[in-house]
Design a protein around this motif. Sequence first.
Motif, short mmCIF file in Angstrom:
data_model
loop_
_atom_site.label_atom_id
_atom_site.label_comp_id
_atom_site.label_asym_id
_atom_site.label_seq_id
_atom_site.Cartn_x
_atom_site.Cartn_y
_atom_site.Cartn_z
N THR A 67 -6.24 -1.79 53.30
CA THR A 67 -6.12 -3.20 53.69
C THR A 67 -6.70 -4.05 52.58
OG1 THR A 67 -6.35 -2.61 56.01
CG2 THR A 67 -6.74 -4.91 55.42
N GLU A 90 -8.11 -7.38 51.75
CA GLU A 90 -8.70 -8.52 52.45
C GLU A 90 -8.24 -9.85 51.83
OE1 GLU A 90 -12.89 -7.84 52.28
OE2 GLU A 90 -12.79 -6.24 53.76
N GLY A 91 -8.08 -10.83 52.69
CA GLY A 91 -7.66 -12.15 52.25
C GLY A 91 -6.17 -12.25 51.98
N THR A 92 -5.44 -11.19 52.29
CA THR A 92 -3.99 -11.17 52.12
C THR A 92 -3.38 -10.51 53.36
OG1 THR A 92 -3.65 -8.96 51.18
CG2 THR A 92 -4.36 -10.70 49.66
N ALA A 111 -1.30 -4.69 53.98
CA ALA A 111 -1.91 -3.49 54.58
C ALA A 111 -0.83 -2.43 54.57
CB ALA A 111 -2.39 -3.77 56.00
N SER A 163 -10.84 -0.81 52.83
CA SER A 163 -10.55 -2.24 52.84
C SER A 163 -11.46 -2.91 51.84
CB SER A 163 -10.74 -2.83 54.24
OG SER A 163 -12.07 -2.67 54.67
N GLY A 164 -10.93 -3.96 51.23
CA GLY A 164 -11.72 -4.71 50.26
C GLY A 164 -10.88 -5.81 49.66
N THR A 165 -11.51 -6.59 48.82
CA THR A 165 -10.80 -7.65 48.12
C THR A 165 -9.85 -7.02 47.11
OG1 THR A 165 -12.44 -7.82 46.37
CG2 THR A 165 -12.80 -9.19 48.35
N ARG A 188 -14.99 -1.05 51.68
CA ARG A 188 -15.52 -0.38 52.87
C ARG A 188 -14.65 0.82 53.23
NH1 ARG A 188 -15.75 -5.33 53.71
NH2 ARG A 188 -14.02 -5.57 55.14
#
Length: 113
Positions: free
Chosen positions: A35, A37-39, A42, A67-69, A91
């Motif tokens: 995933t 993040e911020g988009t 996924a 998950s992360g940026t 994460r």
Amino acid sequence: MLLERLAEILNRNVGDSRRAQALVRQLDGRVMSLTVEGTPLAFYIRADGGRLAITSRHDGAADASLSGTPLALLSLAGPKGEGALRGGGVRIEGDAEVAQKFRDLLSEAQPDF
């Protein structure tokens, strides 16, 4: 279509690396979700029959989730990928060993840009 093309490239590179071939066999039947993040991005990476499949959907739970940026996730592919994990930029949930094997596999199979 883009995910299928990416899987084709990765699978070609898996075929060129004995280490990657061994890793994909070890991961057979395992799934990792990713995933960004911020988009809205996924997707799922599945090892199946010595090949990788990348899809936007998966029935059931993933064995491991990252998950992360965008920048933190991209840093995993670099030589200091462990720092992104230790620094908390990415994460991991689920089976950390499966996540590590997928990371190693993707590192072996990454395209040479």
